[in-house]
Design a protein around this motif. Structure first.
Motif, mmCIF file in Angstrom:
data_model
loop_
_atom_site.group_PDB
_atom_site.id
_atom_site.type_symbol
_atom_site.label_atom_id
_atom_site.label_comp_id
_atom_site.label_asym_id
_atom_site.label_seq_id
_atom_site.Cartn_x
_atom_site.Cartn_y
_atom_site.Cartn_z
ATOM 1 N N GLY A 155 0.817 -1.218 0.000
ATOM 2 C CA GLY A 155 0.000 0.000 0.000
ATOM 3 C C GLY A 155 0.843 1.257 0.000
ATOM 4 N N THR A 156 1.854 1.288 0.868
ATOM 5 C CA THR A 156 2.716 2.472 0.946
ATOM 6 C C THR A 156 3.506 2.661 -0.338
ATOM 7 N N GLY A 157 4.049 1.559 -0.874
ATOM 8 C CA GLY A 157 4.822 1.661 -2.113
ATOM 9 C C GLY A 157 3.983 2.160 -3.277
ATOM 10 N N LEU A 158 2.744 1.657 -3.364
ATOM 11 C CA LEU A 158 1.849 2.099 -4.437
ATOM 12 C C LEU A 158 1.557 3.588 -4.312
ATOM 13 N N TRP A 159 1.255 4.036 -3.081
ATOM 14 C CA TRP A 159 0.929 5.456 -2.896
ATOM 15 C C TRP A 159 2.146 6.336 -3.178
ATOM 16 N N LEU A 160 3.311 5.937 -2.689
ATOM 17 C CA LEU A 160 4.517 6.738 -2.932
ATOM 18 C C LEU A 160 4.859 6.784 -4.417
ATOM 19 N N GLY A 161 4.651 5.667 -5.111
ATOM 20 C CA GLY A 161 4.886 5.674 -6.555
ATOM 21 C C GLY A 161 3.954 6.629 -7.282
ATOM 22 N N TRP A 162 2.670 6.625 -6.871
ATOM 23 C CA TRP A 162 1.700 7.541 -7.480
ATOM 24 C C TRP A 162 2.053 8.993 -7.178
ATOM 25 N N VAL A 163 2.423 9.274 -5.926
ATOM 26 C CA VAL A 163 2.788 10.643 -5.548
ATOM 27 C C VAL A 163 4.018 11.095 -6.330
ATOM 28 N N THR A 164 4.976 10.187 -6.520
ATOM 29 C CA THR A 164 6.173 10.532 -7.296
ATOM 30 C C THR A 164 5.810 10.878 -8.733
ATOM 31 N N LEU A 165 4.903 10.094 -9.323
ATOM 32 C CA LEU A 165 4.470 10.364 -10.697
ATOM 33 C C LEU A 165 3.761 11.713 -10.782
ATOM 34 N N VAL A 166 2.834 11.961 -9.844
ATOM 35 C CA VAL A 166 2.095 13.228 -9.853
ATOM 36 C C VAL A 166 3.055 14.395 -9.651
ATOM 37 N N ALA A 167 4.002 14.262 -8.709
ATOM 38 C CA ALA A 167 4.958 15.346 -8.450
ATOM 39 C C ALA A 167 5.844 15.592 -9.664
ATOM 40 N N THR A 168 6.227 14.516 -10.361
ATOM 41 C CA THR A 168 7.067 14.677 -11.555
ATOM 42 C C THR A 168 6.323 15.436 -12.641
ATOM 43 N N VAL A 169 5.057 15.072 -12.850
ATOM 44 C CA VAL A 169 4.260 15.779 -13.870
ATOM 45 C C VAL A 169 4.079 17.241 -13.478
ATOM 46 N N PHE A 170 3.787 17.495 -12.185
ATOM 47 C CA PHE A 170 3.609 18.875 -11.740
ATOM 48 C C PHE A 170 4.882 19.690 -11.933
ATOM 49 N N LEU A 171 6.028 19.130 -11.562
ATOM 50 C CA LEU A 171 7.292 19.862 -11.696
ATOM 51 C C LEU A 171 7.645 20.103 -13.157
ATOM 52 N N ALA A 172 7.312 19.124 -14.021
ATOM 53 C CA ALA A 172 7.563 19.323 -15.450
ATOM 54 C C ALA A 172 6.693 20.452 -15.995
ATOM 55 N N CYS A 173 5.414 20.475 -15.591
ATOM 56 C CA CYS A 173 4.521 21.563 -16.027
ATOM 57 C C CYS A 173 4.993 22.901 -15.463
ATOM 58 N N ARG A 174 5.438 22.894 -14.218
ATOM 59 C CA ARG A 174 5.920 24.126 -13.604
ATOM 60 C C ARG A 174 7.150 24.652 -14.332
ATOM 61 N N ALA A 175 8.056 23.743 -14.724
ATOM 62 C CA ALA A 175 9.245 24.160 -15.469
ATOM 63 C C ALA A 175 8.849 24.737 -16.823
ATOM 64 N N ALA A 176 7.864 24.114 -17.488
ATOM 65 C CA ALA A 176 7.404 24.621 -18.782
ATOM 66 C C ALA A 176 6.785 26.016 -18.620
ATOM 67 N N LEU A 177 6.005 26.207 -17.546
ATOM 68 C CA LEU A 177 5.427 27.526 -17.294
ATOM 69 C C LEU A 177 6.523 28.548 -16.998
ATOM 70 N N GLY A 178 7.560 28.123 -16.298
ATOM 71 C CA GLY A 178 8.678 29.024 -16.033
ATOM 72 C C GLY A 178 9.368 29.466 -17.308
ATOM 73 N N ARG A 179 9.569 28.524 -18.222
ATOM 74 C CA ARG A 179 10.177 28.887 -19.507
ATOM 75 C C ARG A 179 9.264 29.823 -20.292
ATOM 76 N N SER A 180 7.950 29.567 -20.203
ATOM 77 C CA SER A 180 7.004 30.446 -20.893
ATOM 78 C C SER A 180 7.056 31.854 -20.320
ATOM 79 N N ARG A 181 7.135 31.966 -18.993
ATOM 80 C CA ARG A 181 7.222 33.296 -18.368
ATOM 81 C C ARG A 181 8.513 34.007 -18.755
ATOM 82 N N ALA A 182 9.614 33.245 -18.791
ATOM 83 C CA ALA A 182 10.896 33.848 -19.165
ATOM 84 C C ALA A 182 10.854 34.364 -20.601
ATOM 85 N N ALA A 183 10.239 33.584 -21.504
ATOM 86 C CA ALA A 183 10.119 34.027 -22.891
ATOM 87 C C ALA A 183 9.224 35.259 -22.995
ATOM 88 N N GLU A 184 8.165 35.286 -22.185
ATOM 89 C CA GLU A 184 7.268 36.444 -22.188
ATOM 90 C C GLU A 184 7.989 37.702 -21.698
#
Length: 199
Positions: A155-184
């Motif tokens: 149970g813990t491993g499954l939840w931590l794996g899901w949280v890691t995936l969600v955090a990775t997607v969020f950080l990737a989107c955040r980095a993309a937004l940062g690049r967009s702001r820098a270009a703007e």
């Protein structure tokens, strides 16, 4: 002296849910992504708990089955087990080894075979082993504690794996937004430079 803003107002400001004209669309999108990531992590808890409970129930059933089909007995070593290995700092390793032993199965029949014992066990020592229904050496049965550890781990491993995936997607989107702001920002500075009258 101004009164402290209410907690709701503070949360709104942190999440960019205000009408402040300085807040960009990308700031609001990042805040929405953060809320979505937190909600996805929280919503995954019941699912991870259900999977962990299923793994625990399966392990408990296996423990009951093995406890019913396996029995413990005493075997006598007929040969020395391989010696204990020692680490470079002189500490002996707690490891297992195989050695030939003799034991009696239910019904009084004597058998010989290879069993797993602590490394360094000498000839003639008695060791406890587990036998299956046919009298062959097997591993010790799974216990309820093992099943509980398995359920918690799954149970813990499954939840931590899901949280890691969600955090990775969020950080990737955040980095993309940062690049967009820098270009703007770069476009705005170029526009300012073009609009500035020549000296």
């Amino acid at each position: 002296m101004k009164a402290r803003p209410e907690i709701v107002t503070v949360i709104k400001r942190l999440l960019c849910f205000t009408r402040n004209p300085l807040i960009r669309w990308s700031d609001r999108l990042e805040a929405a992504l953060m809320i979505g990531a937190v909600l996805l992590a929280l919503l995954a808890i019941p699912f991870a708990a259900a999977v962990g409970s299923g793994a625990y129930a399966e392990g408990k059933g296996r423990a009951a089955e093995q406890a019913a089909n396996r029995q413990e007995t005493t075997a006598v070593l007929l040969a020395d087990a391989p010696p204990v290995h020692v680490r470079l700092d002189g500490v002996p390793l707690d490891e297992k080894a195989e050695a030939v032993a003799r034991w009696t199965v239910p019904g009084g029949l004597i058998r010989e075979g290879v069993v797993t014992v602590d490394a360094g066990t000498a000839t003639g020592n008695e060791v406890r082993i587990w036998l299956d229904a046919s009298g062959r050496p097997v591993e010790a049965p799974v216990t309820d504690d093992d099943a509980l550890s398995q359920g918690i781990g799954v149970g813990t491993g499954l939840w931590l794996g899901w949280v890691t995936l969600v955090a990775t997607v969020f950080l990737a989107c955040r980095a993309a937004l940062g690049r967009s702001r820098a270009a703007e920002w770069a476009r705005e500075w170029r526009r300012v430079a073009q609009d500035r009258p020549a000296a």
